[in-house]
Design an enzyme around this catalytic site. Structure first.
Site, PDB file in Angstrom:
ATOM      1  N   HIS A   1     -11.911 -21.473  -2.483  1.00  0.00           N
ATOM      2  CA  HIS A   1     -10.544 -20.976  -2.305  1.00  0.00           C
ATOM      3  C   HIS A   1     -10.042 -20.193  -3.512  1.00  0.00           C
ATOM      4  CE1 HIS A   1      -9.438 -24.743  -4.495  1.00  0.00           C
ATOM      5  NE2 HIS A   1      -8.409 -24.020  -4.895  1.00  0.00           N
TER       6      HIS A   1
ATOM      7  N   ASP B   1     -15.847 -26.003   0.190  1.00  0.00           N
ATOM      8  CA  ASP B   1     -15.019 -25.386  -0.858  1.00  0.00           C
ATOM      9  C   ASP B   1     -15.825 -25.129  -2.129  1.00  0.00           C
ATOM     10  OD1 ASP B   1     -12.598 -24.238  -1.652  1.00  0.00           O
ATOM     11  OD2 ASP B   1     -11.986 -26.045  -2.718  1.00  0.00           O
TER      12      ASP B   1
ATOM     13  N   SER C   1      -8.541 -25.786 -10.460  1.00  0.00           N
ATOM     14  CA  SER C   1      -9.515 -25.684  -9.378  1.00  0.00           C
ATOM     15  C   SER C   1     -10.778 -24.969  -9.845  1.00  0.00           C
ATOM     16  CB  SER C   1      -8.907 -24.925  -8.200  1.00  0.00           C
ATOM     17  OG  SER C   1      -7.855 -25.664  -7.621  1.00  0.00           O
TER      18      SER C   1
END
Length: 455
Positions: A190, A220, A297
């Site tokens: 993402h 992911d 992230s």
């Protein structure tokens, strides 16, 4: 009858002051002339004995105190002469930086230059020094059309999918870490989803334009390649042996603050995507209370030895102390396929499941709006079957209860998911089901999960 004076020798009675005074004098004379000594000699001896012992005690006390003070001064002087600032260092708090410590520039530091004061170096400092040079910042940008409803790189858990876009350039910042000295970098899918440009900045300040080798939305995980050599790489730990309560250290660029470090513990392992609230993902997440914020992230999650055990993914919005990471073993497996083929095939059956308990069985059978009924209270009930799916082709129906897969007893839906995830597309899964009290054995061939590719 009156008692005469002196009638009772052991209890003398005094009939007048003269007799009383005479008795007191006789008693005093007996005391003073005891042992046949004169009066003045007895008094002198008693007085000398009274003052002699206290004087000795006071002299010993003063002598001992003086010797102790002298010995202490000699010990301190010798310690200072032999060890420099050791005495002063021992008085400093363990986690307080020395007064002469200066901020260091963002660069790769040699392992020996951890701190000017060894007392301040703990396992977190050592872990960060070991892995920090391999952590990178990723800046992604994309052109968005007006009204285009997309998620920004940092929207993952709890994001508002109806936020829309105002057009123009959309930018986001994430993290990553190098797993290959030739510039192979691991990050979240993402973070680079739909990006037109991906810029990678190393800790030493070098910047490169990255190329996305592949991204898998189901797990992911994404792999980015930069044209560089001798890139510092992270040491890899074992996420399969993690225990709740172990230390966890997160490194990343939250909110654009580069090289930020947070620490906590492993709160749990094997959190399913349904537990976390992202049913479209296929991963058993690591849960940690180490602070993970937007920008973290794709960054590494470390153990106390400075080894990567996971890749930070995101948080559940509105919750505190709930961060999640992808186990590094799972991320490596996906990355290997992305590097070799640019994509990952995920096995797919096409069923909706529910773990059975006596309470769940009762709820299903009492639901007047559904014709679904089950006869057992242990196993995994098939709630629905997707038309034209591998499950439908194998003859599975809603209401069937899965009790075994490849001869292994099944009591939870997560176990079915694990079997399917580890199965090969086009392979065979042997399934034992209970259909209205009858035991059936079916063979199911998993297909490839239809997913929308990351653009």
């Amino acid at each position: 009858m009156p008692i005469a004076c002196g009638a009772e020798r052991h209890r003398p009675k005094f009939c007048g002051n003269k007799a009383k005074n005479r008795y007191q004098r006789e008693s005093l004379n007996k005391y003073l002339y005891s042992a046949g000594k004169p009066k003045n000699v007895a008094m002198k001896s008693s007085t000398g004995k009274f003052w002699k012992q206290p004087a000795i005690y006071i002299l010993l006390l003063v002598t001992g105190a003086g010797a102790a003070m002298l010995g202490d001064r000699l010990s301190v002087s010798q310690l200072r002469g032999n060890s420099g600032d050791l005495g002063q260092r021992a008085q400093q708090p363990r986690l307080q930086l020395p007064p002469d410590t200066k901020p260091q520039a963002s660069k790769v530091l040699p392992p020996a230059a951890l701190s000017g004061d060894g007392a301040n170096v703990n396992f977190i400092v050592a872990a960060v020094a070991k892995v920090g040079p391999a952590v990178v910042r990723i800046d992604a940008s994309r052109r968005v059309k007006p009204g285009n409803k997309r998620l920004s790189p940092e929207d993952f858990f709890g994001a508002d999918p109806n936020s829309g876009g105002r057009g123009g350039i959309e930018r986001g910042t994430g993290s990553g870490f190098a797993i290959g000295a030739d510039g192979v970098i691991l990050t979240n899918a993402h973070v680079v989803e739909g990006a037109d440009t991906v810029n990678v900045t190393l800790r030493d300040g070098r910047g490169y334009q990255g190329r996305v080798l592949g991204a898998d939305k189901v797990t992911d995980v994404a792999v980015v390649k930069i044209e560089a050599n001798n890139v510092p790489v992270v040491p890899i730990g074992n996420s399969d042996k993690l225990l709740s309560g172990e230390w966890a250290i997160a490194i990343g660029n939250p909110l654009g603050l580069d090289n930020s470090v947070t620490a906590g513990i492993i709160s749990a392992t094997g959190r399913s995507s349904s537990d976390v609230g992202v049913p479209d993902k296929r991963i058993g997440f690591i849960q940690t209370d180490a602070a993970i914020n937007p920008g973290n992230s794709g960054g590494p999650l470390l153990n106390a030895s400075g080894e990567v055990i996971g890749m930070n993914t995101a948080i559940i919005q509105g919750a505190q102390g709930l961060g999640f990471a992808i186990p590094i073993q799972a991320a490596q497996q996906v990355a290997k396929e992305l590097i070799s083929t640019g994509k990952v095939e995920h096995a797919y059956l096409g069923i909706e499941m529910a773990t059975l308990t006596p309470e769940v069985k009762e709820q299903i059978n009492k639901n007047s709006n559904s014709s679904l009924r089950v006869s057992v209270d242990r196993g995994v009930a098939i709630v629905s079957v997707v038309p034209n799916s591998p499950a439908a082709a194998a003859g599975l129906r809603a209401g069937d209860v899965i009790q075994k897969l490849n001869n292994q007893p099944i009591i939870q839906s997560e176990a079915v998911q694990d079997f399917v995830q580890n199965a090969k597309v086009g392979g065979n899964l042997q399934m034992e089901i209970n259909r209205n009290g009858q035991i059936l054995n079916l063979s199911v061939k998993p297909g490839s999960l239809p997913v929308q590719k990351v653009q």
